[in-house]
Design a protein around this motif. Structure first.
Motif, mmCIF file in Angstrom:
data_model
loop_
_atom_site.group_PDB
_atom_site.id
_atom_site.type_symbol
_atom_site.label_atom_id
_atom_site.label_comp_id
_atom_site.label_asym_id
_atom_site.label_seq_id
_atom_site.Cartn_x
_atom_site.Cartn_y
_atom_site.Cartn_z
ATOM 1 N N ASP A 246 -39.510 29.629 -27.973
ATOM 2 C CA ASP A 246 -40.149 30.759 -27.321
ATOM 3 C C ASP A 246 -41.592 30.809 -27.825
ATOM 4 O OD1 ASP A 246 -41.034 33.727 -27.341
ATOM 5 O OD2 ASP A 246 -39.298 33.724 -26.004
ATOM 6 N N SER A 247 -42.525 31.074 -26.935
ATOM 7 C CA SER A 247 -43.944 31.025 -27.296
ATOM 8 C C SER A 247 -44.316 32.017 -28.386
ATOM 9 C CB SER A 247 -44.807 31.291 -26.066
ATOM 10 O OG SER A 247 -44.599 30.299 -25.092
ATOM 11 N N GLN A 248 -43.573 33.105 -28.502
ATOM 12 C CA GLN A 248 -43.939 34.142 -29.464
ATOM 13 C C GLN A 248 -43.773 33.677 -30.909
ATOM 14 O OE1 GLN A 248 -43.096 38.315 -28.363
ATOM 15 N NE2 GLN A 248 -41.807 37.463 -26.765
ATOM 16 N N VAL A 249 -42.972 32.634 -31.148
ATOM 17 C CA VAL A 249 -42.812 32.108 -32.518
ATOM 18 C C VAL A 249 -43.329 30.674 -32.606
ATOM 19 C CG1 VAL A 249 -40.935 33.644 -33.185
ATOM 20 C CG2 VAL A 249 -40.395 31.515 -31.993
ATOM 21 N N PHE A 250 -44.251 30.333 -31.708
ATOM 22 C CA PHE A 250 -44.815 28.989 -31.634
ATOM 23 C C PHE A 250 -45.378 28.541 -32.982
ATOM 24 C CE2 PHE A 250 -46.180 26.958 -27.396
ATOM 25 C CZ PHE A 250 -45.677 25.742 -27.790
ATOM 26 N N GLU A 251 -46.210 29.390 -33.589
ATOM 27 C CA GLU A 251 -46.901 29.005 -34.818
ATOM 28 C C GLU A 251 -45.905 28.680 -35.927
ATOM 29 O OE1 GLU A 251 -50.613 30.582 -37.583
ATOM 30 O OE2 GLU A 251 -49.510 32.006 -36.315
ATOM 31 N N GLN A 252 -44.917 29.547 -36.120
ATOM 32 C CA GLN A 252 -43.931 29.325 -37.175
ATOM 33 C C GLN A 252 -43.121 28.055 -36.929
ATOM 34 O OE1 GLN A 252 -40.902 32.405 -37.617
ATOM 35 N NE2 GLN A 252 -39.443 30.863 -38.354
ATOM 36 N N VAL A 253 -42.632 27.902 -35.707
ATOM 37 C CA VAL A 253 -41.779 26.749 -35.388
ATOM 38 C C VAL A 253 -42.561 25.449 -35.505
ATOM 39 C CG1 VAL A 253 -40.381 25.659 -33.577
ATOM 40 C CG2 VAL A 253 -40.231 28.126 -33.955
ATOM 41 N N SER A 254 -43.834 25.480 -35.134
ATOM 42 C CA SER A 254 -44.664 24.276 -35.265
ATOM 43 C C SER A 254 -44.782 23.846 -36.726
ATOM 44 C CB SER A 254 -46.049 24.533 -34.684
ATOM 45 O OG SER A 254 -46.882 23.414 -34.873
ATOM 46 N N LYS A 255 -44.964 24.812 -37.625
ATOM 47 C CA LYS A 255 -45.094 24.495 -39.054
ATOM 48 C C LYS A 255 -43.798 23.914 -39.617
ATOM 49 C CE LYS A 255 -48.609 28.018 -40.041
ATOM 50 N NZ LYS A 255 -48.877 29.321 -40.700
ATOM 51 N N GLU A 256 -42.667 24.365 -39.080
ATOM 52 C CA GLU A 256 -41.375 23.951 -39.629
ATOM 53 C C GLU A 256 -40.792 22.722 -38.936
ATOM 54 O OE1 GLU A 256 -38.938 27.437 -39.408
ATOM 55 O OE2 GLU A 256 -40.021 28.482 -41.011
ATOM 56 N N THR A 257 -41.449 22.229 -37.898
ATOM 57 C CA THR A 257 -40.966 21.056 -37.170
ATOM 58 C C THR A 257 -41.728 19.820 -37.634
ATOM 59 O OG1 THR A 257 -40.505 22.422 -35.222
ATOM 60 C CG2 THR A 257 -40.577 20.038 -34.892
ATOM 61 N N PRO A 258 -41.056 18.828 -38.192
ATOM 62 C CA PRO A 258 -41.729 17.599 -38.617
ATOM 63 C C PRO A 258 -42.556 16.990 -37.492
ATOM 64 C CG PRO A 258 -39.463 17.623 -39.403
ATOM 65 C CD PRO A 258 -39.603 18.797 -38.473
ATOM 66 N N GLU A 259 -43.658 16.369 -37.857
ATOM 67 C CA GLU A 259 -44.587 15.827 -36.868
ATOM 68 C C GLU A 259 -43.969 14.745 -35.979
ATOM 69 O OE1 GLU A 259 -47.622 16.700 -35.997
ATOM 70 O OE2 GLU A 259 -47.710 18.356 -37.420
ATOM 71 N N ASP A 260 -42.914 14.089 -36.464
ATOM 72 C CA ASP A 260 -42.312 13.017 -35.659
ATOM 73 C C ASP A 260 -41.264 13.540 -34.660
ATOM 74 O OD1 ASP A 260 -40.491 13.733 -37.596
ATOM 75 O OD2 ASP A 260 -39.798 11.679 -37.982
ATOM 76 N N ILE A 261 -41.157 14.871 -34.543
ATOM 77 C CA ILE A 261 -40.253 15.474 -33.549
ATOM 78 C C ILE A 261 -41.097 16.161 -32.483
ATOM 79 C CG2 ILE A 261 -38.452 17.203 -33.150
ATOM 80 C CD1 ILE A 261 -37.510 16.778 -36.005
ATOM 81 N N LEU A 262 -40.828 15.858 -31.245
ATOM 82 C CA LEU A 262 -41.571 16.462 -30.139
ATOM 83 C C LEU A 262 -41.296 17.962 -30.075
ATOM 84 C CD1 LEU A 262 -40.955 13.797 -27.336
ATOM 85 C CD2 LEU A 262 -43.109 14.223 -28.557
ATOM 86 N N LEU A 263 -42.346 18.724 -29.744
ATOM 87 C CA LEU A 263 -42.247 20.177 -29.694
ATOM 88 C C LEU A 263 -42.931 20.702 -28.441
ATOM 89 C CD1 LEU A 263 -41.795 23.041 -31.051
ATOM 90 C CD2 LEU A 263 -44.088 22.728 -32.031
ATOM 91 N N THR A 264 -42.296 21.652 -27.766
ATOM 92 C CA THR A 264 -42.935 22.350 -26.645
ATOM 93 C C THR A 264 -42.299 23.728 -26.527
ATOM 94 O OG1 THR A 264 -43.708 22.122 -24.365
ATOM 95 C CG2 THR A 264 -41.417 21.520 -24.802
ATOM 96 N N SER A 265 -42.647 24.455 -25.468
ATOM 97 C CA SER A 265 -42.109 25.802 -25.292
ATOM 98 C C SER A 265 -41.467 25.946 -23.918
ATOM 99 C CB SER A 265 -43.212 26.852 -25.449
ATOM 100 O OG SER A 265 -44.037 26.884 -24.299
ATOM 101 N N PHE A 266 -40.648 26.976 -23.770
ATOM 102 C CA PHE A 266 -40.047 27.263 -22.467
ATOM 103 C C PHE A 266 -41.134 27.512 -21.427
ATOM 104 C CE2 PHE A 266 -36.700 28.626 -25.467
ATOM 105 C CZ PHE A 266 -35.622 27.918 -24.964
ATOM 106 N N SER A 267 -42.154 28.242 -21.823
ATOM 107 C CA SER A 267 -43.217 28.590 -20.897
ATOM 108 C C SER A 267 -43.962 27.355 -20.394
ATOM 109 C CB SER A 267 -44.202 29.552 -21.574
ATOM 110 O OG SER A 267 -45.156 30.027 -20.652
ATOM 111 N N ILE A 268 -44.201 26.401 -21.289
ATOM 112 C CA ILE A 268 -44.879 25.164 -20.885
ATOM 113 C C ILE A 268 -43.983 24.337 -19.967
ATOM 114 C CG2 ILE A 268 -45.769 22.952 -21.746
ATOM 115 C CD1 ILE A 268 -46.871 24.488 -24.158
ATOM 116 N N LEU A 269 -42.696 24.276 -20.290
ATOM 117 C CA LEU A 269 -41.760 23.568 -19.410
ATOM 118 C C LEU A 269 -41.773 24.153 -18.007
ATOM 119 C CD1 LEU A 269 -38.624 23.011 -21.683
ATOM 120 C CD2 LEU A 269 -40.196 21.257 -20.840
#
Length: 404
Positions: A246-269
């Protein structure tokens, strides 16, 4: 929305247009085999567009839109006609209903031209066949897709449904929310905050639809709150193919997701699924050139009860003000009230459009493009402000090139 229901945004939208008393409501009742629409000899029974979600064989799930007559009169009549014209921006196909007793008029021809201008597949239905067996049908040679019916006797109603099925634009059903990004048995982690804005007892529509698309891909969805996300990554024995947040926790989830794992949001999808992701990524850059007093329109496709820290009316304006350091004027629209004239805005920020069908979402984007107004999406804007947009669109290499 029930879990077993097809959402209106995923249904074929069929608009019925015509003069007052041409038989639009009667045709709806005949097609569905139910008395869904009020039928009266009095002109102007339908005063606003009426939306009816139905399952119609052989077509499937549809939304039928019964519109006011386009020959309505007076100031109120003019407003009703404008409502009918607005419906053209969301219908996937149109049915023009003509009273067979009266034959085709100049108004009917003008509406046929409107269908053609907007590239809307259409059928022409001559109603009241039971009353005009010997009518002069000379105009038929000038028109395509014409069929005579009688809503009173039911004659040719089955044929009408077959014709609708033949010209119905089903090609977009092939597009996927996430299915083209994953393979069978891939792990996909969905981060879903459950806060005051979350609906009680259910997930919101984009989350439901994304989970379904993962299942259709024979992949594995793991749904978790942001408070448990980091631990879940540690517990998994296999690296996720993708994390969707969810975009509202984008910043936190980005910090906790290793760089080698793809990350996006529902809104972007959903910017990709419903609209134009490339245009949205280009549009967000206007944030860096906003001036004092510029206006921004923040638009949502649905209407909902506003919370004290609502994302559209509170969080986004606050984030933009902090990012730009400028005094920006914000205006808001929701539901069907999307302004056609966008010229006074420096940019438009739109939600993911999960409750809008693709045609209406693309129409809104086209309005902005045509008027030279930048348009972007909630999730893209939040990722950009947090400095993680490049990472968030990495799953879509062709789009990622825009930021290089």
């Amino acid at each position: 929305m029930g879990l077993n229901s097809t959402p209106s945004s995923e249904r074929l939208h069929i608009g019925l247009f015509g003069k007052r008393n041409a038989g639009k409501s009667s045709v709806i009742n005949a097609i569905t085999g139910q008395k869904l629409a009020i039928v009266s000899e009095q002109k102007g029974t339908t005063t606003d567009p009426v939306y009816k979600a139905m399952e119609i064989l052989p077509i499937g799930p549809v939304v039928l839109i019964d519109t006011p007559g386009f020959d309505d009169q007076g100031q109120l009549g003019k407003q009703r006609i404008e409502k009918s014209i607005q419906v053209l921006n969301k219908v996937d196909m149109a049915i023009l209903i003509i009273d067979g007793n009266l034959g085709i008029s100049e108004d009917d021809y003008r509406w046929i031209e409107k269908f053609k201008e907007k590239n809307i597949p259409y059928l022409i239905v001559m109603n009241k066949l039971d009353l005009v067996k010997n009518a002069d049908k000379k105009w038929e040679n000038k028109l395509d897709f014409i069929i005579w019916v009688s809503t009173r006797t039911g004659e040719n109603i089955h044929k009408l449904k077959e014709e609708i099925g033949k010209i119905a634009p089903f090609k977009e059903e092939m597009s996927r929310i996430i299915g083209d990004l994953i393979r069978p048995l891939d792990f996909v982690v969905l981060v879903v905050p459950i806060d005051k804005s979350a609906p009680k007892g259910r997930l919101i529509l984009p989350q439901q639809q994304t989970i379904r698309d993962i299942l259709d891909s024979n992949a594995i969805s793991i749904v978790v709150k942001e408070t448990e996300f980091k631990k879940v990554l540690q517990y998994l024995g296999k690296k996720p193919k993708l994390v969707i947040t969810d975009s509202q926790v984008f910043e936190q989830v980005s910090k906790e997701t290793p760089e080698d794992i793809l990350l996006t949001s529902f809104s972007i999808l959903f910017a990709r699924y419903k609209g134009n992701l490339k245009e949205a990524v280009k549009g967000v850059k206007i944030l860096d050139s906003l001036k004092e007093g510029d206006r921004i329109l923040i638009s949502e496709g649905c209407t909902h009860h506003r919370q004290c820290d609502d994302i559209g009316t509170i969080k986004l304006p606050r984030m933009i003000a902090n990012y730009t350091g400028k005094q920006i004027q914000f205006e808001f629209s929701s539901g069907r009230d999307f302004p056609e004239n966008l010229s006074k805005y420096a940019m438009v920020i739109h939600c993911g459009g999960c409750t809008l069908n693709k045609r209406e979402m693309k129409y809104r984007i086209h309005c902005a493009q045509k008027q030279g107004v930048a348009i972007t999406n909630y999730g893209i804007l939040m990722a950009y402000i947090n400095g993680i947009l490049k990472r968030s669109i990495a799953p879509f290499p062709a789009i990622a090139k825009i930021l290089q």
